[in-house]
Design a protein around this motif. Sequence first.
Motif, PDB file in Angstrom:
ATOM      1  N   GLU A 100       0.832  -1.112   0.074  1.00 32.61           N
ATOM      2  CA  GLU A 100       0.044   0.004   0.162  1.00 32.61           C
ATOM      3  C   GLU A 100       0.829   1.271   0.134  1.00 32.61           C
ATOM      4  O   GLU A 100       1.755   1.357   0.815  1.00 32.61           O
ATOM      5  N   GLY A 101       0.853   1.999  -1.151  1.00 32.35           N
ATOM      6  CA  GLY A 101       1.459   3.095  -1.143  1.00 32.35           C
ATOM      7  C   GLY A 101       1.128   4.392  -0.141  1.00 32.35           C
ATOM      8  O   GLY A 101      -0.016   4.246   0.159  1.00 32.35           O
ATOM      9  N   LYS A 137      -1.729   6.507  -1.934  1.00 28.47           N
ATOM     10  CA  LYS A 137      -1.772   5.768  -3.395  1.00 28.47           C
ATOM     11  C   LYS A 137      -2.530   4.383  -3.093  1.00 28.47           C
ATOM     12  O   LYS A 137      -2.651   4.104  -1.786  1.00 28.47           O
ATOM     13  N   VAL A 185       0.734  -0.483  -4.746  1.00 26.78           N
ATOM     14  CA  VAL A 185       2.104  -0.504  -5.835  1.00 26.78           C
ATOM     15  C   VAL A 185       2.395  -1.973  -5.801  1.00 26.78           C
ATOM     16  O   VAL A 185       2.914  -2.639  -5.069  1.00 26.78           O
ATOM     17  N   CYS A 202      12.825  -2.638  -6.105  1.00 26.49           N
ATOM     18  CA  CYS A 202      12.141  -2.123  -5.020  1.00 26.49           C
ATOM     19  C   CYS A 202      13.086  -2.816  -3.781  1.00 26.49           C
ATOM     20  O   CYS A 202      14.130  -3.456  -4.018  1.00 26.49           O
ATOM     21  N   GLY A 224       9.118  -0.422  -0.393  1.00 32.05           N
ATOM     22  CA  GLY A 224       9.700   0.876  -1.275  1.00 32.05           C
ATOM     23  C   GLY A 224      10.198   0.689  -2.634  1.00 32.05           C
ATOM     24  O   GLY A 224      10.614  -0.303  -2.951  1.00 32.05           O
ATOM     25  N   SER A 266       7.635   5.217  -5.012  1.00 31.37           N
ATOM     26  CA  SER A 266       6.843   5.380  -4.072  1.00 31.37           C
ATOM     27  C   SER A 266       7.204   4.524  -2.894  1.00 31.37           C
ATOM     28  O   SER A 266       7.746   3.268  -3.077  1.00 31.37           O
ATOM     29  N   ASP A 267       6.842   4.909  -1.553  1.00 35.18           N
ATOM     30  CA  ASP A 267       7.279   4.240  -0.427  1.00 35.18           C
ATOM     31  C   ASP A 267       5.885   3.931   0.046  1.00 35.18           C
ATOM     32  O   ASP A 267       4.528   4.160  -0.404  1.00 35.18           O
ATOM     33  N   SER A 268       5.912   2.938   0.893  1.00 41.02           N
ATOM     34  CA  SER A 268       4.674   2.229   1.562  1.00 41.02           C
ATOM     35  C   SER A 268       4.316   2.967   2.714  1.00 41.02           C
ATOM     36  O   SER A 268       5.024   3.707   3.448  1.00 41.02           O
ATOM     37  N   SER A 326       6.092   4.347   6.395  1.00 41.26           N
ATOM     38  CA  SER A 326       6.422   5.981   6.464  1.00 41.26           C
ATOM     39  C   SER A 326       6.694   6.164   7.498  1.00 41.26           C
ATOM     40  O   SER A 326       6.557   5.726   8.700  1.00 41.26           O
TER      41      SER A 326
END
Length: 88
Positions: A6-7, A10, A13, A20, A29, A33-35, A39
Motif C-alpha cells: 500500500e503506497g 496511493k 503499488v 524495490c 519501497g 513510491s514508499d509504503s 512511512s
Amino acid sequence: PDEAYEGIRKGMVHVAGRLCVADEHGAFGSPSSDSLRASIMPATRNALALIYAPADYPAEDLAEAAEMFAERATAWCGGEVVLTDVLR
C-alpha cells in the motif's frame, strides 16, 4: 509476481519487474513510491534513507550526496547518523 504494498496516499503499488526494497515482511519501497507501512510517523525512532542512482553514476559523487543528505537530515530532524554507504 503478485507482491505489492500500500503506497502513501496511493493505492496498491505492484512491484513485479520493478526495482524495490524489501524486508522479512515484504516489499516496502521503490524509487517512485514508499509504503504506508514504512512511512515516517511521530513515533519513528529509526529511519533508512536510500538514494537511487544509475549504475554508472560515480561512486565518489554518490558518497558525497549521501554525506550531504545525512548532514541536512540531522540538522533539520535531529538524531544521529549510524552509517552512510554506497552499494553497487
